[in-house]
Design an enzyme around this catalytic site. Structure first.
Site, PDB file in Angstrom:
ATOM      1  N   LYS A 139      -2.532  -3.772  -1.585  1.00  0.00           N
ATOM      2  CA  LYS A 139      -2.780  -4.662  -2.715  1.00  0.00           C
ATOM      3  C   LYS A 139      -2.413  -6.102  -2.381  1.00  0.00           C
ATOM      4  O   LYS A 139      -2.094  -6.907  -3.250  1.00  0.00           O
ATOM      5  CB  LYS A 139      -2.001  -4.179  -3.947  1.00  0.00           C
ATOM      6  N   ASN A 140      -2.471  -6.434  -1.101  1.00  0.00           N
ATOM      7  CA  ASN A 140      -2.098  -7.773  -0.658  1.00  0.00           C
ATOM      8  C   ASN A 140      -3.358  -8.603  -0.452  1.00  0.00           C
ATOM      9  O   ASN A 140      -4.182  -8.309   0.406  1.00  0.00           O
ATOM     10  CB  ASN A 140      -1.312  -7.634   0.646  1.00  0.00           C
TER      11      ASN A 140
END
Lengths: 284, 343
Positions: A65-66
């Protein structure tokens, strides 16, 4: 970070600078300055992009989720070109296996499809995910994306008829699933006249309401098509009148949409205020 | 653990939590260090909503925030595409030559929001370089990059640009029409908005879309709470129904269809309904009940019900959501700016 600042300010685009960014990014994959500098180094050194893909994919797996990691993947994909599209799709497929709703993975996948291609198996992929979980709204969204944008399928008008059948089947499988109802609504957005003339719609609604008279989505959809001008056949009229009780303040002359709103106020208590508001707006 | 009843707002605990987070973040937040200024915004804005700003030294905060401002050399040419806003963290700053510092839109929004909330006097604040250089971040399709060296572009940064312009009361930094066009393209077939055109409808994206349109003046509500949209923009009825459908049987709001309810969407999605003048359609008692299942015994709020450890992000949006519900211990909210109402 001070080592990094030193090479950054000096613009040292060397193998050791690359290794430094590797170290720094493993500790903090969120630092976009380091990612930017790494890209400058890779360009300057003409580094092996396949190796770089392995590096960033490992990081992406651990940090799915970066934003910065996914952006770097995009940058790499652009450099590698259409030949790498399928490898990239394999990677996002892998991420989605573990988290079928990962927003970043879906965004990235859509970007790669539009920029680099690889559309040919996408509809099948959506279907597979929906077979695994018919409630997966991300997969429904992707399906809409594919049927409207894939250069291989002819666009929404070409796909529309079969998609309506597909969606109706999914709704019948589980009428309490919001996703296919919204999808069906979406299919008719470009074709509003057919919403009120397509025989499949009243047929679908009657089928559901016969089995499950408390299906909120079905009543909601019926309300919407009536408001858009559907002329209810006798069966629809009887279904509504038979099911809906009279409002205390109402009369037997109440029109169908009003009756449905009143029924929804009772059936869907979380949204009682919304249905009351819809009812009050019916005469506008 | 002794304490307030589960359905009572534990104001003192929340204020203590927010104050602690302002002074020092636990090690779990290390991976978020790049967003230090944003985390400070959550803490300061929380304290403001909790009417507890007296607990902190505002001058010290102002000095700290201003130290993140990136400034060009005097000979700087604004057309070179570099953005001069606020950095999000020391790790993006270069002490000897601050021209190298990398500022971004999100931390610029957060920094200005903190300054607004603590009542900083903007009279002597020169915002011209922020606005002039912000133009370079806008793409031909109307979206914004967060940083000048290239990054993903999506609705989040359109919102940041609009909020920055609104706070500085100066719209020279962006092309509003282009931004509006980009936003319109992000509305999905189901009425919600995705972060980019084609993306799945999402509560946070929907907030960014509607709040940005509001701030830019493309949506207004009149005194009868009727919406007016001067040109055909977005499908409001579908949007309203999408938002309303996000409230689940547990009373909480989900961010996307068929996902679990999560504290923060009570603000993101509830906030959209508030801006549209339709917050009265929310089932407030059910929502309140849900939020209190997310109130942590340590102060703050958790993401999901019955978890124990709070996080700063969900805590802030928990406070914001309860402010929308007129919780008496909380101050009013400026929904479109995402901070305590400015007097």
């Amino acid at each position: 970070m001070d080592y990094f600042r030193a090479v950054y300010v000096a613009r040292e685009l060397s193998p050791r600078a690359l290794r430094l960014t590797t170290e720094a990014l493993l500790r903090n994959p969120g630092n976009y300055t380091i990612w930017h500098f790494r890209r400058l180094v890779i360009d300057a050194l003409d580094s092996d992009l396949v190796e770089e893909t392995l590096f960033v994919d490992n990081l992406a797996e651990a940090n799915s989720k970066n934003y910065q990691i996914w952006h770097h993947k995009r940058w790499l994909a652009e450099k590698l070109g259409p030949e790498a599209a399928n490898d990239d799709h394999d990677f996002t497929r892998f991420i989605l296996c573990h988290d079928a709703k990962n927003y970043h993975a879906w965004s990235h996948r859509q970007w790669v499809l539009q920029k680099l291609g690889g559309w040919d198996k996408e509809l099948d992929f959506c279907h597979q995910l929906l077979e695994e979980d018919i409630f997966n709204n991300s997969a429904w969204n992707q399906r809409f994306f594919v049927i409207t944008r894939s250069p291989l399928l002819g666009g929404l008008s070409a796909m529309w008829d079969s998609e309506v059948d597909y969606t109706i089947k999914a709704i019948l499988q589980n009428p309490s699933n919001e996703s296919p109802w919204r999808y069906l609504q979406g299919l008719y957005k470009g074709n509003p006249d057919s919403l009120i003339t397509d025989e499949r719609i009243p047929q679908l609604l009657l089928n559901i309401l016969k089995e499950n008279s408390y299906c909120v989505f079905a009543w909601n959809f019926l309300l919407d098509v009536l408001c858009k001008g559907l002329r209810p056949n006798k069966e629809i009229e009887e279904a509504v009148k038979g099911f809906t009780e009279l409002d205390d303040a109402g009369s037997s002359d109440q029109d169908l949409p009003t009756r449905i709103c009143s029924a929804l106020e009772r059936m869907d208590p979380i949204r009682v205020n919304y249905w009351a508001w819809r009812k009050s707006n019916l005469t506008l | 653990m002794e304490g307030p009843e589960p359905s009572e707002f534990a104001k003192e605990r929340h204020a203590a939590f927010a104050e602690m987070m302002l002074h020092e973040l636990p090690r779990d937040y290390a991976s978020q260090e790049i967003n230090r200024v944003t985390l400070a915004y959550f803490a300061v804005s929380s304290l403001s909503l909790l009417r507890s700003l007296h607990r902190v030294d505002k001058d010290q905060i102002a000095t700290w925030v201003l130290s993140f401002q990136a400034k060009p050399k005097e000979t700087h040419n604004v057309d070179d595409g570099k953005f001069f806003g606020f950095c999000g963290s020391r790790s993006c700053q270069f002490s000897e030559d601050s021209v190298q510092s990398v500022s971004n839109l999100a931390s610029t929004y957060s920094a200005l929001a903190i300054l607004k909330v603590i009542g900083y006097d903007f009279q002597n604040f020169d915002s011209s370089i922020i606005l002039e250089s912000m133009r370079s971040l806008q793409m031909p399709d109307g979206s914004f990059m967060p940083i000048d060296s290239g990054a993903e572009t999506d609705l989040r940064f359109v919102y940041c640009a609009a909020a920055i312009s609104s706070m500085l009361n100066d719209w020279s930094g962006m092309d509003r029409e282009k931004a509006k066009d980009y936003i319109i393209n992000c509305q999905s077939y189901d009425g919600g908005f995705g972060l980019t055109a084609g993306s799945e409808s999402h509560g946070g994206a929907t907030y960014c879309a509607v709040a940005a349109l509001f701030l830019m003046g493309f949506i207004q509500t009149d005194c009868n709470n009727s919406l007016s949209l001067p040109t055909s923009t977005i499908d409001i009825p579908s949007l309203v129904e999408w938002c309303i459908q996000r409230q689940g049987a547990d009373g909480g709001f989900q961010g996307r269809a068929n996902k679990d309810s999560d504290t923060c969407y009570a603000f993101w999605v509830g906030g959209v309904l508030k801006m549209l003048g339709l917050y009265h359609l929310v089932n407030k008692s059910a929502l309140r009940t849900f939020l209190f299942t997310c109130q942590s015994p340590y102060g703050g709020f958790t993401k999901f019900p019955y978890e124990v450890l709070p996080d700063l992000y969900h805590s802030y949006y928990g406070f914001a959501a309860l402010s929308l519900l007129d919780e008496k211990e909380l101050g009013n909210l400026s929904v479109e700016l995402g901070l305590a109402a400015l007097n």
